[in-house]
Design a protein around this motif. Structure first.
Motif, mmCIF file in Angstrom:
data_model
loop_
_atom_site.group_PDB
_atom_site.id
_atom_site.type_symbol
_atom_site.label_atom_id
_atom_site.label_comp_id
_atom_site.label_asym_id
_atom_site.label_seq_id
_atom_site.Cartn_x
_atom_site.Cartn_y
_atom_site.Cartn_z
ATOM 1 N N GLY A 1 0.902 -1.155 -0.006
ATOM 2 C CA GLY A 1 0.104 -0.075 -0.082
ATOM 3 C C GLY A 1 0.850 1.167 0.012
ATOM 4 O O GLY A 1 0.036 2.350 -0.051
ATOM 5 N N VAL A 2 2.100 1.072 0.163
ATOM 6 C CA VAL A 2 2.936 2.381 0.145
ATOM 7 C C VAL A 2 3.434 2.434 -1.534
ATOM 8 O O VAL A 2 4.106 1.562 -1.831
ATOM 9 C CB VAL A 2 4.186 2.220 1.092
ATOM 10 C CG1 VAL A 2 4.915 3.385 1.016
ATOM 11 C CG2 VAL A 2 3.730 2.011 2.411
ATOM 12 N N PRO A 3 3.192 3.493 -1.831
ATOM 13 C CA PRO A 3 3.652 3.704 -3.172
ATOM 14 C C PRO A 3 5.213 4.005 -3.626
ATOM 15 O O PRO A 3 5.669 4.325 -2.430
ATOM 16 C CB PRO A 3 3.055 5.178 -3.625
ATOM 17 C CG PRO A 3 2.267 5.745 -2.479
ATOM 18 C CD PRO A 3 2.359 4.739 -1.406
ATOM 19 N N ARG B 1 7.029 6.777 -2.159
ATOM 20 C CA ARG B 1 7.438 7.137 -0.677
ATOM 21 C C ARG B 1 8.259 6.313 -0.007
ATOM 22 O O ARG B 1 8.171 6.182 1.104
ATOM 23 C CB ARG B 1 6.126 6.820 -0.237
ATOM 24 C CG ARG B 1 4.921 7.750 -0.494
ATOM 25 C CD ARG B 1 4.152 8.555 0.644
ATOM 26 N NE ARG B 1 3.263 9.439 0.296
ATOM 27 C CZ ARG B 1 3.370 10.636 -0.703
ATOM 28 N NH1 ARG B 1 4.476 10.730 -1.168
ATOM 29 N NH2 ARG B 1 2.321 11.145 -1.320
#
Lengths: 271, 329, 300
Positions: free
Chosen positions: B70-72, B75
């Motif tokens: 879920g962390v792009p 980031r």
């Protein structure tokens, strides 16, 4: 692509090809000549004399300037709208797989694939039914609709040539979607969009069939010219305008060609 | 040592296709880690999930203790050297390298200085003004490397970095990457299908097959103690000895792998075999031998007398060189 | 802003939807909606006495298409479209063939521009140019006079159907202008198709004993067919729907386009105009379907 052993085309072929090209270009060149004739009332050949006075006459006709201004305004706004819609559509179609992708491509091409008269009368009857008065905006509505495909074709071709890993690299280096759009995607499709925009402008500027159906009392330059064709006032003046139009569209076409030359086809095979 | 990257039972399904099947993986901080395997084995999928371009359908990923799903990618403190280098064609080399810094808002003079330093690090000084299209393949790769490293990532990912280079360049880059790794001390994770590359560069190797991690270990461990036929076959060539033959030698009815260079020619004793083919390779000679119904391959030094086809020879090997495998396949 | 970027990254389908919505809505509502309105209108009829549109479903308007006067219009337009298409193929082929197979480097670019420029030149200007050329006092007549061939021209003009009072009010004149204006639309797809013929096929044909002419007939021509079909889609469709060219260079005998224009104008007979407009749509739909089956869409 080279026919082996035949590096020179047979003479007959060359002549036929040359003649064909000449056929394409001669009539337009004739107009240039007729713009300087002294004979006002007919299309006499050879021209009895040559003069440049019609340039001045055309310069001083207010109806020409009005028509020109409207054409430019309509073309500019339609091109802008077509750029936005065409690019969005091209981005969606070339980047993702989704249900109905083929249909979207067909939908985009339809306004230009169907005869202008169909588009024209369809729009006109729709405006009638919904009680929308004819104005500059109805013209723009029509023009933007068929200009989308020109931008779309150019944008799609360029998107296909842009590797996905460029977007990934940009994100990998810390840029989010918007930054990637601004710093990587747009710079890479800029020339394609410019080419598409120029072609769309030329298309809109020249369009007459759909315009006659969607205009009210306004006159774009082509409509003005149509009037002159049917009810000529000063024939050489019409020739002057025609000559200017040819020269004015020459530049964007040349420009669009050079901008997309490496590999792509210009989206010109549909008008 | 903390785990730089941790995969817990990570799966990636595409409909019915399992690109990753319950993968457990731990990459230690500061390691030079290789993910090796044939095409479609899942190694690239894993790499992309560490970078953030792909998400697992099940399981958990941690990067330095922080959840990564879920962390792009923009980031994460992870940078990638792409297989096709992915240099921005509309920017010159310096702007390419400084891109990450520009995004972070670092001032022009400072980011250009850092970019120049990064280019020095990869031995490409002074090429800043050129465009990507004007560079050779090797130069482009170094620019991609500099572009990734200038951001001081905690993990550097390399996707088949040496595949497009010719042999000489590849060997040179292998050494340079090793040196860089020692210099910088950060975690390197790279993906390759070339087992020579993996063995020569990595501290530890994970071998993938069909979405699963088949074996993890140092290059020596993987080479000398393959735990299955697949590993034995993929990493170097190996002789695979069937259980009944192995049983006749050591009493244990299991498959065993025997590296060709472990087989030596003897005057007498050992096993008798006949030479089927003999390939002179310069320093060594590769022999195909028939031992009864068993076909063995041996790599022997090219001493004065090299056996030819049809010869009967005696071969032997140390029992310790015969590695018993866990599974048959 | 960051939140938005993250959300869009996490939900790619949402992004797709946002990207597709504006163009699809625009095209769907404005264009498809209008087409639907047109189609619907063709099923209405006009009340003969009041001149008002009768909003009741009926096939009366379509039946009106079949009266001899209207049928004439349909036949006339389709015949012209066919003639123009065939002529365009004949004229375009040498140009496209030369450009595809022999033109190199600068010449190739020159050819490309040479075809693109007339293509994108103002449509009206092109028609206008022909009005100049075909005028009684214009260059063509002058040329015939200079060559002492005026008798030939007059003999031609006295021919039924294709002749007329002068070139600019005859079918021949209309035909020439149509051919002129649509020619680039035939050249471009044809050239693209011819460029795609791999050289090794030609070499194979020669290797197997085929002469130039046989190679042309059996290898080049079939492979160029998709390009021909693609080009013909344009020429046929454009001719079917045009109303300006016949109006400027032609007699008072109407074509479909003019019929549509006049009926929806002062007469206000929108249903009949719509019915007329539907005919090209149906013809082109059929034509496109046949073309798709013949594999022409790759050439587009």
């Amino acid at each position: 692509m080279r026919s082996s052993g035949q590096h020179e085309a047979p003479l007959k072929l060359k002549l036929a090809a040359g003649a064909g090209l000449l056929f394409l270009h001669l009539p337009i060149l004739l107009i240039f000549v007729y713009a300087f004739t002294t004979e006002e009332r007919s299309y006499q050949w050879p021209p009895p004399g040559l003069t440049t006075k019609w340039l001045a006459v055309a310069w001083n006709r207010p109806d020409i300037w009005e028509a020109l201004a409207l054409s430019i305004k309509v073309a500019s706004v339609s091109t802008l709208i077509a750029l936005v819609l065409g690019t969005l559509c091209a981005a969606a179609v070339s980047r993702s797989q989704f249900f109905g992708r083929e249909t979207i491509s067909l939908l985009v091409i339809l306004p230009i694939a169907l005869p202008g008269i169909v588009t024209g009368i369809a729009l006109r009857s729709a405006f009638n039914l919904s009680d929308i008065p004819f104005s500059t905006w109805t013209i723009i509505l029509g023009h933007a609709t068929f200009c989308v495909v020109v931008v779309y074709n150019n944008a799609v071709a360029r998107f296909r040539r842009t590797s996905v890993s460029l977007i990934e690299a940009s994100m990998d280096l810390g840029a989010d979607g918007f930054q990637t759009l601004r710093y990587v995607i747009l710079p890479n499709i800029a020339t394609a969009l410019l080419a598409g925009g120029m072609l769309a402008f030329a298309l809109s500027f020249d369009e007459v069939i759909v315009t006659t159906f969607t205009a009210g009392q306004q006159q774009t330059l082509p409509i003005w010219m149509l009037e002159e064709l049917v009810r000529p006032r000063q024939r050489p003046v019409t020739n002057v305008v025609a000559m200017v139009v040819v020269l004015a569209t020459f530049l964007p076409i040349l420009g669009a060609f050079y901008l997309t030359r490496d590999g792509d086809q210009i989206a010109g095979s549909g008008k | 040592m903390t785990a730089a990257v941790l995969f817990s039972k990570v799966s990636r399904h595409y409909g019915l296709v399992k690109a990753l099947d319950e993968v457990d993986l731990e990459v230690l901080e500061g390691e030079f880690f290789a993910m090796l395997g044939p095409s479609g084995s899942g190694k690239t999928t894993c790499l992309r999930q560490i970078a953030g371009f792909d998400q697992p359908t099940a399981g958990h990923i941690e990067i330095f203790g922080e959840t990564a799903e879920g962390v792009p990618p923009f980031r994460r403190n992870v940078n990638t050297v792409f297989q096709d280098y992915a240099l921005f064609p509309h920017l010159n080399v310096l702007d390419n390298v400084a891109y990450g810094l520009m995004i972070r808002g670092i001032a022009k003079t400072e980011r250009y200085r850092s970019a120049e330093e990064a280019l020095d690090l990869v031995a490409l000084p002074g090429l800043g003004k050129r465009r990507a299209g004007e560079l050779s393949g090797g130069q482009r790769q170094r620019v991609a490397l500099a572009r990734a490293l200038v951001n001081k990532p905690r993990v550097l990912l390399l996707d088949e970095p040496l595949g497009a280079l010719d042999l000489k360049l590849r060997e040179q880059m292998q050494e340079e990457l090793k040196t860089l790794h020692r210099q910088l001390g950060i975690t390197f994770i790279f993906v390759t299908h070339d087992q020579n590359e993996a063995l020569s560069m990595a501290d530890r190797v994970a071998l993938f097959n069909e979405g699963r991690v088949v074996q993890v270990g140092t290059p020596q461990e993987i080479y000398r103690q393959p735990n299955s036929r697949f590993v034995a076959d993929f990493v170097g060539s190996s002789n695979v000895l069937p259980p009944d033959f192995v049983a006749s030698l050591v009493g244990s009815s299991r498959w065993a792998s025997l590296r060709p260079e472990s087989i030596r020619l003897t005057e007498s004793g050992g096993h008798e075999a006949s030479v089927v083919t003999s390939n002179f390779l310069g320093g060594s000679t590769r022999l195909a031998l028939d031992l009864g119904s068993l076909r063995l391959h041996a790599m022997v030094p090219s001493i004065s007398v090299v056996p030819v086809v049809g010869d009967k020879v005696h071969i032997d090997w140390n029992q310790g060189d015969m590695h018993l495998m866990e599974e048959g396949v | 802003m960051r939140r938005l970027a993250d959300t869009l990254w996490r939900h790619p389908r949402l992004l797709l939807l946002l990207m597709l919505a504006p163009p699809v809505l625009w095209l769907g509502v404005i264009y498809l909606g209008s087409l639907a309105a047109l189609l619907v209108q063709s099923f209405f009829s006009i009340d003969e006495f009041s001149g008002l549109i009768n909003y009741e479903f009926t096939l009366k308007t379509y039946r009106e298409l079949l009266i001899p006067a209207n049928l004439d219009i349909l036949v006339r337009t389709v015949s012209m479209a066919t003639a123009v298409t065939l002529a365009a193929i004949a004229v375009a082929f040498p140009i496209a063939f030369y450009a595809a197979r022999y033109a190199r480097g600068r010449w190739k670019a020159a050819f490309y521009i040479g075809v693109m420029l007339p293509l994108w030149s103002s449509y009206l200007v092109k028609i206008y140019a022909w009005k100049l050329v075909l005028a009684k006092e214009g260059i063509l007549n002058w040329l015939f006079a200079k060559l002492h061939l005026t008798w030939l021209l007059e003999a031609y003009l006295s021919l039924p159907l294709i002749g007329g009072n002068s070139l600019s009010v005859s079918y021949t004149g209309t035909f020439l202008v149509f051919l002129y204006v649509w020619l680039p639309f035939m050249i471009l797809p044809l050239q693209a198709a011819l460029e795609r013929v791999p050289v090794n096929l030609l070499e194979a044909s020669a290797d197997l004993g085929g002469s130039s002419r046989q190679t042309f007939r059996h290898v080049v021509l079939p492979l160029a067919l998709p390009g021909v079909i693609a080009g013909s889609i344009f020429t046929f469709s454009l001719t079917l729907g045009d109303y300006i060219i016949p109006q400027i260079i032609g007699s008072s005998r109407l074509f479909i386009g003019q019929a549509v224009y006049s009926h929806q104008g002062t007469a206000g007979n929108i249903p009949l105009a719509a019915a007329f407009a539907v005919v090209p749509i149906v013809i082109m739909g059929f034509y496109l379907w046949m073309a798709k089956r013949a594999g022409a869409f790759d050439a587009l």
